[in-house]
Structures are given as C-alpha cells and as structure tokens.
Design an enzyme around this catalytic site. Structure first.
Site, PDB file in Angstrom:
ATOM      1  CG  HIS A 206      -0.205   0.354   2.495  1.00 47.36           C
ATOM      2  ND1 HIS A 206       0.449  -0.597   3.235  1.00 47.36           N
ATOM      3  CD2 HIS A 206      -0.006   1.514   3.140  1.00 47.36           C
ATOM      4  CE1 HIS A 206       1.002  -0.039   4.296  1.00 47.36           C
ATOM      5  NE2 HIS A 206       0.754   1.250   4.259  1.00 47.36           N
TER       6      HIS A 206
HETATM    7  C1  UD1 Z   1      -2.012   5.917   5.338  1.00 47.26           C
HETATM    8  C2  UD1 Z   1      -0.707   6.484   5.909  1.00 47.26           C
HETATM    9  C3  UD1 Z   1       0.377   5.422   5.856  1.00 47.26           C
HETATM   10  C4  UD1 Z   1      -0.074   4.143   6.540  1.00 47.26           C
HETATM   11  C5  UD1 Z   1      -1.405   3.672   5.937  1.00 47.26           C
HETATM   12  C6  UD1 Z   1      -1.913   2.490   6.712  1.00 47.26           C
HETATM   13  C7  UD1 Z   1      -0.322   8.895   5.552  1.00 47.26           C
HETATM   14  C8  UD1 Z   1       0.413   9.895   4.761  1.00 47.26           C
HETATM   15  N1  UD1 Z   1      -0.259   7.624   5.123  1.00 47.26           N
HETATM   16  O1  UD1 Z   1      -1.788   5.618   3.969  1.00 47.26           O
HETATM   17  O2  UD1 Z   1       1.531   5.907   6.523  1.00 47.26           O
HETATM   18  O3  UD1 Z   1       0.905   3.168   6.334  1.00 47.26           O
HETATM   19  O4  UD1 Z   1      -2.370   4.744   6.043  1.00 47.26           O
HETATM   20  O5  UD1 Z   1      -2.801   1.733   5.975  1.00 47.26           O
HETATM   21  O6  UD1 Z   1      -0.934   9.230   6.522  1.00 47.26           O
HETATM   22  N2  UD1 Z   1      -9.094   4.797   1.067  1.00 47.26           N
HETATM   23  C9  UD1 Z   1     -10.340   4.234   0.980  1.00 47.26           C
HETATM   24  N3  UD1 Z   1     -10.915   3.811   2.141  1.00 47.26           N
HETATM   25  C10 UD1 Z   1     -10.335   3.926   3.362  1.00 47.26           C
HETATM   26  C11 UD1 Z   1      -9.067   4.504   3.433  1.00 47.26           C
HETATM   27  C12 UD1 Z   1      -8.456   4.938   2.278  1.00 47.26           C
HETATM   28  O7  UD1 Z   1     -10.917   4.121  -0.092  1.00 47.26           O
HETATM   29  O8  UD1 Z   1     -10.935   3.510   4.375  1.00 47.26           O
HETATM   30  C13 UD1 Z   1      -8.445   5.239  -0.192  1.00 47.26           C
HETATM   31  C14 UD1 Z   1      -8.857   6.653  -0.589  1.00 47.26           C
HETATM   32  O9  UD1 Z   1      -8.849   6.743  -1.975  1.00 47.26           O
HETATM   33  C15 UD1 Z   1      -7.715   7.466  -0.060  1.00 47.26           C
HETATM   34  C16 UD1 Z   1      -6.531   6.531  -0.309  1.00 47.26           C
HETATM   35  O10 UD1 Z   1      -7.040   5.239  -0.045  1.00 47.26           O
HETATM   36  O11 UD1 Z   1      -7.588   8.704  -0.717  1.00 47.26           O
HETATM   37  C17 UD1 Z   1      -5.334   6.797   0.549  1.00 47.26           C
HETATM   38  O12 UD1 Z   1      -5.706   6.852   1.918  1.00 47.26           O
HETATM   39  P1  UD1 Z   1      -4.827   7.688   2.956  1.00 47.26           P
HETATM   40  O13 UD1 Z   1      -5.356   7.499   4.313  1.00 47.26           O
HETATM   41  O14 UD1 Z   1      -4.652   9.091   2.491  1.00 47.26           O
HETATM   42  O15 UD1 Z   1      -3.413   7.014   2.814  1.00 47.26           O
HETATM   43  P2  UD1 Z   1      -2.977   5.494   2.954  1.00 47.26           P
HETATM   44  O16 UD1 Z   1      -2.367   5.098   1.672  1.00 47.26           O
HETATM   45  O17 UD1 Z   1      -4.087   4.684   3.495  1.00 47.26           O
HETATM   46  N1  UDP Z   2      -3.751  -5.426   8.867  1.00 48.29           N
HETATM   47  C1  UDP Z   2      -5.026  -5.931   9.052  1.00 48.29           C
HETATM   48  N2  UDP Z   2      -5.732  -6.326   7.957  1.00 48.29           N
HETATM   49  C2  UDP Z   2      -5.248  -6.262   6.698  1.00 48.29           C
HETATM   50  C3  UDP Z   2      -3.930  -5.759   6.520  1.00 48.29           C
HETATM   51  C4  UDP Z   2      -3.220  -5.336   7.621  1.00 48.29           C
HETATM   52  O1  UDP Z   2      -5.496  -6.023  10.177  1.00 48.29           O
HETATM   53  O2  UDP Z   2      -5.959  -6.632   5.748  1.00 48.29           O
HETATM   54  C5  UDP Z   2      -2.990  -4.990  10.047  1.00 48.29           C
HETATM   55  C6  UDP Z   2      -1.621  -5.574  10.175  1.00 48.29           C
HETATM   56  O3  UDP Z   2      -1.680  -6.832  10.826  1.00 48.29           O
HETATM   57  C7  UDP Z   2      -0.886  -4.517  10.973  1.00 48.29           C
HETATM   58  C8  UDP Z   2      -1.507  -3.246  10.497  1.00 48.29           C
HETATM   59  O4  UDP Z   2      -2.753  -3.598   9.904  1.00 48.29           O
HETATM   60  O5  UDP Z   2      -1.134  -4.647  12.358  1.00 48.29           O
HETATM   61  C9  UDP Z   2      -0.615  -2.605   9.495  1.00 48.29           C
HETATM   62  O6  UDP Z   2      -1.285  -1.621   8.832  1.00 48.29           O
HETATM   63  P1  UDP Z   2      -0.824  -1.076   7.419  1.00 48.29           P
HETATM   64  O7  UDP Z   2      -0.022  -2.094   6.722  1.00 48.29           O
HETATM   65  O8  UDP Z   2      -2.043  -0.565   6.762  1.00 48.29           O
HETATM   66  O9  UDP Z   2       0.046   0.204   7.823  1.00 48.29           O
HETATM   67  P2  UDP Z   2       1.569   0.437   8.251  1.00 48.29           P
HETATM   68  O10 UDP Z   2       1.904  -0.453   9.377  1.00 48.29           O
HETATM   69  O11 UDP Z   2       2.401   0.222   7.037  1.00 48.29           O
HETATM   70  O12 UDP Z   2       1.577   1.885   8.613  1.00 48.29           O
END
Ligand code: UD1
Ligand code: UDP
Length: 360
Positions: A206
C-alpha cells in the site's frame, strides 16, 4: 489525568487498542478518543473497534481522502476545536500518518504536551510522507516513546534531549501477543480461503512509493503474479492499491494472485502466523512477521525497522526483477527467532501510562 488520543489509520487502531485497554483500568484517568476519519471503510476502521474492544470514538472528524495538504489542514482545524473544548493534560499520537502530524501540531501550538508513541523511526527518505510526519512530530513532542534502540539513538543524533525520550519497546508487540493467542480459536479464515497452514505466501502492498509509481506498481504486480503461478499468494488488497491497479487496468481475472478484501486484525494475525513467507511494504506487517516467526521480504529500498534486516530476518527486495530468486533463497533458510527481542519484552503500553502518571 485526561488524555486525548488521536487515531485515524488502520495501524493506529491496533496500537491504540493496547494502550486504551491500560488506560481503562486506571482510576482518575480519562481518555477522549478522537478519530480523524482518515480511514473510513468498514473493513479499514469499524471492524477494529468491534473486534479489539476499542471504545467508540468520542469524536469522528470525518476527514478521509483528499490531498496531503487538504487532509492534514482540515484535520488540524478540527482537532484544534476539540482541544479548545476538552483541554486535556496530554495529547497522545501514534506512528507517522497525517493524523499523527495534525494532532501533534494542533496541540503543540496550544502548549498541550504531546506524547508520541513510536517515535524516532527513520527511513532517511524525505520523499516519504511518513518520514516528514515522523520528523516533524518528534520535534514538537514533549515525551517521546521509542520502540527500538535505533529509534532512541536517532532522536539523540537529532539533538532531542534524552530526558524526554524513553525506549519502552513496541506496543505492537503487546498487540501481537495478546491477539495472537485469541486468533488461534476465533477465526476460520484458513478454511474460508481453502489454504493450509504454512502452505501459502501472504502479501500486502500500500505504500505511496509503490502504488503511485506506475512502473513500480506494474513491476511488483507482474512479479507477484509470476510467483502466484507456482505458489499460493494471498493478498488482502488495500483500497489505495485497488484504485491504483484499476487505474492501470490491471487484469485481476488473469492474475493467479488470490486477492481478498482487507481483513480484521484477528484474521490478519491468523494469516500471518500460518503463512510460510510474508511479502510486504507495510511497517507493521514487517514486525509482525518477526513476532510470529515468519520470514519476510520487504518490497522497498529501505526500512525503518533496520534491526530485522541487519539480523537477517527481513530482506529488502531492492531488485524487484529478482524477486522469485530471492523468495527461493529465503525459503531455503532457517531462522533462530528466540535469540532476539528487539522490541522489548511486552508491556510497552503499561510503560507509556506509568510515565505519564509520574510526569503529571
Ligand atoms: C495511510 C498512511 C500510511 C499508513 C497507511 C496504513 C499517511 C500519509 N499515510 O496511507 O503511513 O501506512 O495509512 O494503511 O498518513 N481509502 C479508501 N478507504 C479507506 C481509506 C483509504 O478508499 O478507508 C483510499 C482513498 O482513496 C484514499 C486513499 O485510499 O484517498 C489513501 O488513503 P490515505 O489514508 O490518504 O493514505 P494510505 O495510503 O491509506
Ligand atoms: N492489517 C489488518 N488487515 C489487513 C492488513 C493489515 O489487520 O488486511 C494490520 C496488520 O496486521 C498490521 C496493520 O494492519 O497490524 C498494518 O497496517 P498497514 O499495513 O495498513 O500500515 P503500516 O503499518 O504500514 O503503517
């Protein structure tokens, strides 16, 4: 003591679950939980509150999606309003997301002490939004809790006073141990997916650097599709990655990757524990691989969790074209996980609250 906690993204719900459980047990300690709304899908947010027993947020600010500036700015304005109303003794933030930075900045400007859990991590890649968020948050925090020795020394090198830094270990280790035991009896995900113990690879992707770069995204998913021709690959698909793959017209039906929707934490832990190898660009998943004694290949050029790479438990796939060879090499190795405890010996969540009580 009144603690106002800011959460917003999936990994923060998991980190907060361990600390909130401790706060609940303490007399004269109240937690106000503020969800920024950064993650909002049911399987990216609500599911964690339900299954991890996190109290319902007192506020949901509804700030999901949008560009970095717009998202962080809207969170900042909305968090400030809540802080004016609630006047907490501490503002508690986790990790490195936009929610983390917005919370820390709002509180710091109001002279409310900021507590940063998971401080000090660095990738030394300033293009990462997370690296910007971490550095800025650390430098406006009052109390910094690092999960590793490396995190502690990174902060000292940046001139942060050692009297504000505590290396307490990792709150995610607490979560992995606590919910790891529960997962054994509380999910049938392996049966549901028709996979056998230690007979599949688990993958998650992601990171912006992988999803927003078409060349990298294409290469990663081509390589994973190749791997999936001979080995079962299960991939819970992050909504960001789903959108990016749709944008490049990725052929989901042709690929042998077993795509599934994001799963809850209990199912995820079960998948991690049962996999024979993890491929990921997630921060949390890299550590969970180690906690559950599964080898890991990280699809990035660098990582903040350097100790796992140095000790040979985690491998950086810098050359994506050689991924299949690297997988073969990693699967042929054996690992001695029990020798190391890079992330403390549990109870990190208790330590956070103990320090806050003493400093109050
Ligand atoms: C964010 C964090 C990242 C973290 C990740 C965990 C920042 C800059 N990034 O990244 O550090 O590792 O969360 O998963 O804060 N979206 C949906 N539904 C949701 C959430 C997101 O559709 O419930 C889609 C939307 O199009 C959104 C995009 O994902 O614009 C990105 O979501 P965003 O929260 O901005 O960043 P992540 O890539 O999730
Ligand atoms: N995770 C989860 N379901 C999923 C993928 C990840 O519960 O389908 C959990 C994972 O076990 C970990 C956390 O989400 O505890 C990590 O989140 P993510 O990879 O989104 O973010 P990051 O740690 O890179 O910020």
């Amino acid at each position: 003591m009144k603690i106002l906690t800011i959460i917003g993204a999936r990994p923060q719900f998991i980190k907060a679950a361990t600390v909130s459980r401790v706060i609940k047990k303490i007399e004269n300690c109240t937690e106000i939980l503020v969800h920024t709304g950064q993650h909002y899908d049911e399987n990216m947010s609500d599911i964690f509150f339900d299954e991890l027993g996190i109290p319902r947020p007192d506020y949901n600010l509804g700030v999901g999606g949008g560009s970095h500036g717009a998202q962080t700015g809207e969170m900042l304005a909305k968090i400030e309003k809540v802080l004016f109303k609630e006047k907490p003794d501490y503002l508690l933030v986790y990790g490195d997301t936009n929610s983390t930075l917005a919370g820390a900045l709002a509180a710091s400007k109001m002279h409310i002490p900021v507590v940063h859990v998971e401080a000090g991590l660095r990738s030394f890649n300033m293009k990462m939004p997370e690296e910007q968020n971490r550095i800025l948050t650390d430098h406006i925090s009052t109390l910094l809790f690092t999960p590793t020795d490396t995190g502690y020394s990174n902060l000292l090198k940046e001139g942060i006073n050692d009297s504000s830094i505590y290396n307490i270990g990792d709150v995610m280790y607490d979560a992995a141990m606590y919910y790891g035991k529960k997962a054994q009896n509380n999910t049938n995900i392996l049966e549901k997916l028709n996979v056998k113990y230690k007979d599949f690879i688990l993958a998650t992707i992601h990171r912006a650097e992988n999803t927003d770069n078409i060349e990298r995204l294409t290469m990663i998913f081509d390589e994973l599709s190749n791997v999936a021709k001979t080995k079962k690959v299960i991939l819970p698909l992050h909504p960001r990655t789903k959108k990016s793959l749709e944008n490049i017209n990725f052929n989901f039906s042709e690929s042998k990757i077993s795509f599934i929707d994001p799963v809850g934490y209990i199912e995820m832990v079960m998948l991690e524990m049962s996999s024979k190898l993890i491929l990921t660009d997630s921060g949390g998943v890299q550590k969970e691989a180690f906690f559950h004694k599964v080898p890991c290949i990280t699809l990035r050029d660098e990582t903040e969790w350097v100790e796992l790479v140095e000790a040979g438990f985690n491998f950086l796939a810098k050359d994506l074209k050689s991924l299949e060879t690297l997988i073969g090499e990693v699967l042929s190795k054996s690992f001695d996980y029990d020798k190391y405890s890079f992330y403390g010996k549990a109870n990190a969540a208790n330590k956070v609250i103990d320090f806050l009580k003493v400093n109050k």
